[in-house]
Design a protein around this motif. Structure first.
Motif, PDB file in Angstrom:
ATOM      1  N   ARG A  33       0.836  -1.207   0.000  1.00 55.88           N
ATOM      2  CA  ARG A  33       0.000   0.000   0.000  1.00 55.88           C
ATOM      3  C   ARG A  33       0.872   1.259   0.000  1.00 55.88           C
ATOM      4  N   LEU A  34       1.958   1.233   0.784  1.00 55.75           N
ATOM      5  CA  LEU A  34       2.871   2.373   0.789  1.00 55.75           C
ATOM      6  C   LEU A  34       3.541   2.518  -0.577  1.00 55.75           C
ATOM      7  N   ARG A  35       3.962   1.418  -1.156  1.00 54.37           N
ATOM      8  CA  ARG A  35       4.591   1.471  -2.481  1.00 54.37           C
ATOM      9  C   ARG A  35       3.624   2.037  -3.519  1.00 54.37           C
ATOM     10  N   TYR A  36       2.374   1.654  -3.430  1.00 52.43           N
ATOM     11  CA  TYR A  36       1.367   2.161  -4.368  1.00 52.43           C
ATOM     12  C   TYR A  36       1.242   3.677  -4.252  1.00 52.43           C
ATOM     13  N   LYS A  37       1.215   4.145  -3.008  1.00 50.80           N
ATOM     14  CA  LYS A  37       1.074   5.591  -2.766  1.00 50.80           C
ATOM     15  C   LYS A  37       2.265   6.351  -3.351  1.00 50.80           C
ATOM     16  N   VAL A  38       3.464   5.835  -3.139  1.00 47.29           N
ATOM     17  CA  VAL A  38       4.672   6.545  -3.552  1.00 47.29           C
ATOM     18  C   VAL A  38       4.981   6.343  -5.031  1.00 47.29           C
ATOM     19  N   PHE A  39       4.890   5.105  -5.511  1.00 43.28           N
ATOM     20  CA  PHE A  39       5.308   4.820  -6.873  1.00 43.28           C
ATOM     21  C   PHE A  39       4.232   5.100  -7.924  1.00 43.28           C
ATOM     22  N   ILE A  40       2.993   4.831  -7.594  1.00 50.85           N
ATOM     23  CA  ILE A  40       1.940   4.880  -8.611  1.00 50.85           C
ATOM     24  C   ILE A  40       1.104   6.154  -8.505  1.00 50.85           C
ATOM     25  N   GLU A  41       0.597   6.437  -7.302  1.00 48.91           N
ATOM     26  CA  GLU A  41      -0.228   7.640  -7.153  1.00 48.91           C
ATOM     27  C   GLU A  41       0.584   8.919  -7.327  1.00 48.91           C
ATOM     28  N   SER A  42       1.694   9.020  -6.597  1.00 50.02           N
ATOM     29  CA  SER A  42       2.448  10.280  -6.630  1.00 50.02           C
ATOM     30  C   SER A  42       3.124  10.511  -7.971  1.00 50.02           C
ATOM     31  N   MET A  43       3.421   9.430  -8.696  1.00 53.02           N
ATOM     32  CA  MET A  43       4.064   9.572 -10.005  1.00 53.02           C
ATOM     33  C   MET A  43       3.047   9.652 -11.138  1.00 53.02           C
ATOM     34  N   GLY A  44       1.752   9.503 -10.795  1.00 49.68           N
ATOM     35  CA  GLY A  44       0.710   9.614 -11.804  1.00 49.68           C
ATOM     36  C   GLY A  44       0.746   8.534 -12.860  1.00 49.68           C
ATOM     37  N   LEU A  45       1.099   7.300 -12.456  1.00 51.89           N
ATOM     38  CA  LEU A  45       1.191   6.189 -13.411  1.00 51.89           C
ATOM     39  C   LEU A  45      -0.183   5.535 -13.554  1.00 51.89           C
ATOM     40  N   SER A  46      -1.028   6.143 -14.354  1.00 48.57           N
ATOM     41  CA  SER A  46      -2.423   5.691 -14.465  1.00 48.57           C
ATOM     42  C   SER A  46      -2.535   4.269 -14.983  1.00 48.57           C
TER      43      SER A  46
END
Length: 255
Positions: A33-46
């Motif tokens: 969940r933390l990785r998702y927040k940092v890698f995917i959400e914050s980087m905008g990797l839709s």
């Protein structure tokens, strides 16, 4: 399962940080969940967004997961995924082998540990979390009797790849591995000619590897999923800078 008797004070609400290894599936999901927040959400990797809001892949089941937790809120604020030689044999490959040909390192496989998915919550990037994670890496390597640490370090391509190219040219001058440790990317990131006047910005993770004595082991790979250029980095334990060795290995006392 506790890995270290390690903790660190922070200036964030006078909280303390503790280091451990994930020992339940619930803890692994906290990491994802933390990785998702940092890698995917914050980087905008839709393209990588999902309803579970978890960053996960098939390697997670074979790896150990270092956790740094705020002992007051119990929130997971940092993580590193680590893979032992035995786990790589069970999986059939290291994660890095999806991006690089590691055949030149075949004779070292039994003494290689791989680290990846380094991730720190935005509110906890003062330095204390990464220091605990590095102490955890040192303890893991001692436990697994590994002499080399490998991993992919990413450089964002958000600027069109200018910084990635400038960074590689900069590092190639003084930080390239000897020829016998070089790897080849499966999907090379095109390295253009050095741009005059472009000063490379070194991401914090790569800066930490370099300060510890790591090599860059050849040209970067292109990771289209994470929109990054990935450098394969290798740190021989024998090459670990003495200042960092004293700090990390002193802390690496299995409980």
């Amino acid at each position: 399962m506790r890995l270290l008797n390690a903790s660190a004070d922070t200036n964030l609400a006078s909280s303390k940080l503790t280091l451990s290894l994930a020992s339940t599936q619930k803890e692994v999901r906290e990491v994802q969940r933390l990785r998702y927040k940092v890698f995917i959400e914050s980087m905008g990797l839709s393209s990588l967004k999902n309803e579970e809001r978890l960053d996960k892949d098939e390697f997670d089941a074979y790896c150990d997961h270092l956790i740094v937790r705020d002992s007051e809120t119990l929130k997971v604020v940092g993580t590193y995924r680590v893979m032992s030689p035995q786990a790589a044999r069970k999986m059939g490959q290291f994660y890095s082998e999806q991006e690089f040909d590691l055949s030149r390192l075949n004779n070292l496989r039994n003494s290689i540990a791989e680290a990846g998915r380094a991730c720190i919550h935005p509110d906890y990037r003062s330095g204390a979390v990464i220091m605990l994670l590095w102490a955890g890496l040192a303890a893991f390597m001692k436990k697994e009797k590994c002499e080399y640490l490998i991993g992919c370090a990413s450089v964002s391509l958000a600027d069109g790849g200018h910084n990635a190219a400038a960074l590689y040219h900069s590092l190639a001058e003084n930080n390239l591995a000897p020829a016998e440790y070089r790897v080849t990317p499966h999907l090379p990131f095109p390295i253009a000619e050095r741009e005059a006047g472009h000063v490379a910005v070194v991401p914090p993770l790569i800066k930490g590897y370099l300060r510890s004595g790591a090599w860059v082991c050849g040209n970067p790979a292109w990771d289209p999923d994470f929109h990054s250029a990935d450098l394969f980095m290798m740190l021989p334990l024998a090459k670990l800078d003495s200042r960092y060795a004293r700090h990390y290995l002193k802390e690496a006392q299995p409980a």
